[in-house]
Design a protein around this motif. Sequence first.
Motif, mmCIF file in Angstrom:
data_model
loop_
_atom_site.group_PDB
_atom_site.id
_atom_site.type_symbol
_atom_site.label_atom_id
_atom_site.label_comp_id
_atom_site.label_asym_id
_atom_site.label_seq_id
_atom_site.Cartn_x
_atom_site.Cartn_y
_atom_site.Cartn_z
ATOM 1 N N SER A 1 0.820 -1.214 0.000
ATOM 2 C CA SER A 1 0.000 0.000 0.000
ATOM 3 C C SER A 1 0.856 1.267 0.000
ATOM 4 O O SER A 1 0.339 2.365 -0.194
ATOM 5 N N GLY A 2 2.162 1.129 0.240
ATOM 6 C CA GLY A 2 3.054 2.279 0.234
ATOM 7 C C GLY A 2 3.089 3.034 1.547
ATOM 8 O O GLY A 2 3.616 4.140 1.606
ATOM 9 N N THR A 3 2.551 2.434 2.608
ATOM 10 C CA THR A 3 2.589 3.099 3.908
ATOM 11 C C THR A 3 3.808 2.696 4.728
ATOM 12 O O THR A 3 4.035 3.232 5.804
ATOM 13 N N ARG A 4 4.578 1.760 4.217
ATOM 14 C CA ARG A 4 5.802 1.311 4.904
ATOM 15 C C ARG A 4 6.882 1.109 3.858
ATOM 16 O O ARG A 4 6.621 0.598 2.770
ATOM 17 N N ASN A 5 8.079 1.525 4.173
ATOM 18 C CA ASN A 5 9.197 1.418 3.251
ATOM 19 C C ASN A 5 9.828 0.029 3.344
ATOM 20 O O ASN A 5 10.017 -0.494 4.434
ATOM 21 N N ALA A 6 10.139 -0.537 2.212
ATOM 22 C CA ALA A 6 10.847 -1.820 2.178
ATOM 23 C C ALA A 6 12.345 -1.536 2.232
ATOM 24 O O ALA A 6 12.859 -0.766 1.417
ATOM 25 N N THR A 7 13.020 -2.135 3.187
ATOM 26 C CA THR A 7 14.472 -1.977 3.287
ATOM 27 C C THR A 7 15.129 -2.731 2.138
ATOM 28 O O THR A 7 14.514 -3.617 1.524
ATOM 29 N N PRO A 8 16.385 -2.418 1.827
ATOM 30 C CA PRO A 8 17.073 -3.175 0.778
ATOM 31 C C PRO A 8 17.077 -4.683 1.033
ATOM 32 O O PRO A 8 16.886 -5.480 0.107
ATOM 33 N N SER A 9 17.251 -5.106 2.288
ATOM 34 C CA SER A 9 17.235 -6.549 2.575
ATOM 35 C C SER A 9 15.837 -7.131 2.374
ATOM 36 O O SER A 9 15.691 -8.270 1.934
ATOM 37 N N MET A 10 14.805 -6.348 2.677
ATOM 38 C CA MET A 10 13.430 -6.816 2.453
ATOM 39 C C MET A 10 13.141 -6.924 0.966
ATOM 40 O O MET A 10 12.470 -7.861 0.523
ATOM 41 N N ILE A 11 13.670 -5.996 0.180
ATOM 42 C CA ILE A 11 13.490 -6.067 -1.276
ATOM 43 C C ILE A 11 14.131 -7.346 -1.810
ATOM 44 O O ILE A 11 13.550 -8.019 -2.667
ATOM 45 N N ARG A 12 15.308 -7.711 -1.273
ATOM 46 C CA ARG A 12 15.958 -8.957 -1.705
ATOM 47 C C ARG A 12 15.116 -10.176 -1.321
ATOM 48 O O ARG A 12 14.973 -11.113 -2.100
ATOM 49 N N LYS A 13 14.553 -10.170 -0.104
ATOM 50 C CA LYS A 13 13.694 -11.290 0.319
ATOM 51 C C LYS A 13 12.473 -11.401 -0.585
ATOM 52 O O LYS A 13 12.080 -12.503 -0.987
ATOM 53 N N LEU A 14 11.856 -10.260 -0.888
ATOM 54 C CA LEU A 14 10.683 -10.265 -1.770
ATOM 55 C C LEU A 14 11.055 -10.792 -3.154
ATOM 56 O O LEU A 14 10.343 -11.620 -3.725
ATOM 57 N N ALA A 15 12.169 -10.309 -3.680
ATOM 58 C CA ALA A 15 12.606 -10.743 -5.010
ATOM 59 C C ALA A 15 12.868 -12.248 -5.047
ATOM 60 O O ALA A 15 12.480 -12.934 -5.998
ATOM 61 N N ASP A 16 13.503 -12.766 -4.009
ATOM 62 C CA ASP A 16 13.759 -14.214 -3.943
ATOM 63 C C ASP A 16 12.448 -14.994 -3.904
ATOM 64 O O ASP A 16 12.282 -15.982 -4.619
ATOM 65 N N ALA A 17 11.515 -14.541 -3.075
ATOM 66 C CA ALA A 17 10.235 -15.239 -2.936
ATOM 67 C C ALA A 17 9.396 -15.149 -4.214
ATOM 68 O O ALA A 17 8.630 -16.065 -4.534
ATOM 69 N N LEU A 18 9.548 -14.033 -4.936
ATOM 70 C CA LEU A 18 8.749 -13.813 -6.150
ATOM 71 C C LEU A 18 9.483 -14.248 -7.413
ATOM 72 O O LEU A 18 8.948 -14.128 -8.512
ATOM 73 N N ASN A 19 10.714 -14.737 -7.255
ATOM 74 C CA ASN A 19 11.512 -15.223 -8.375
ATOM 75 C C ASN A 19 11.679 -14.151 -9.454
ATOM 76 O O ASN A 19 11.432 -14.385 -10.638
ATOM 77 N N CYS A 20 12.083 -12.970 -9.001
ATOM 78 C CA CYS A 20 12.324 -11.883 -9.950
ATOM 79 C C CYS A 20 13.549 -11.101 -9.480
ATOM 80 O O CYS A 20 13.925 -11.175 -8.311
#
Length: 115
Positions: A71-90
Amino acid sequence: MANGSGRVCRHTVVDVFNRRESVMPSRRGPKNPLNHEPEAVTYAREQAGLTKTQLAAACGVALSLISEIESGTRNATPSMIRKLADALNCPPVVLERKRTQDTHPVTEFDGVDSR
């Protein structure tokens, strides 16, 4: 209202809530601009066929964090972006905010045209 010690409490729930609001600092909003594109996270999750709950479990975080990131109400940290990318295979770059250089070329200096 008795408080268990036989004494009468004169505070209502509203009094306690109002006091808590005045004592507790409010949470600041996310960094502007965000490190991620909320729409890109949602799109990648939907393309991966995952629910928010499944994505949260794959990243090892709470469902509320995923909802706030999307929703854009919380910032994703660089490490969280990596976790999301790994989980989403992108690649992480797909989820990152696209930076634009704020360039304003100086075309005039001391009254002299520099073009």
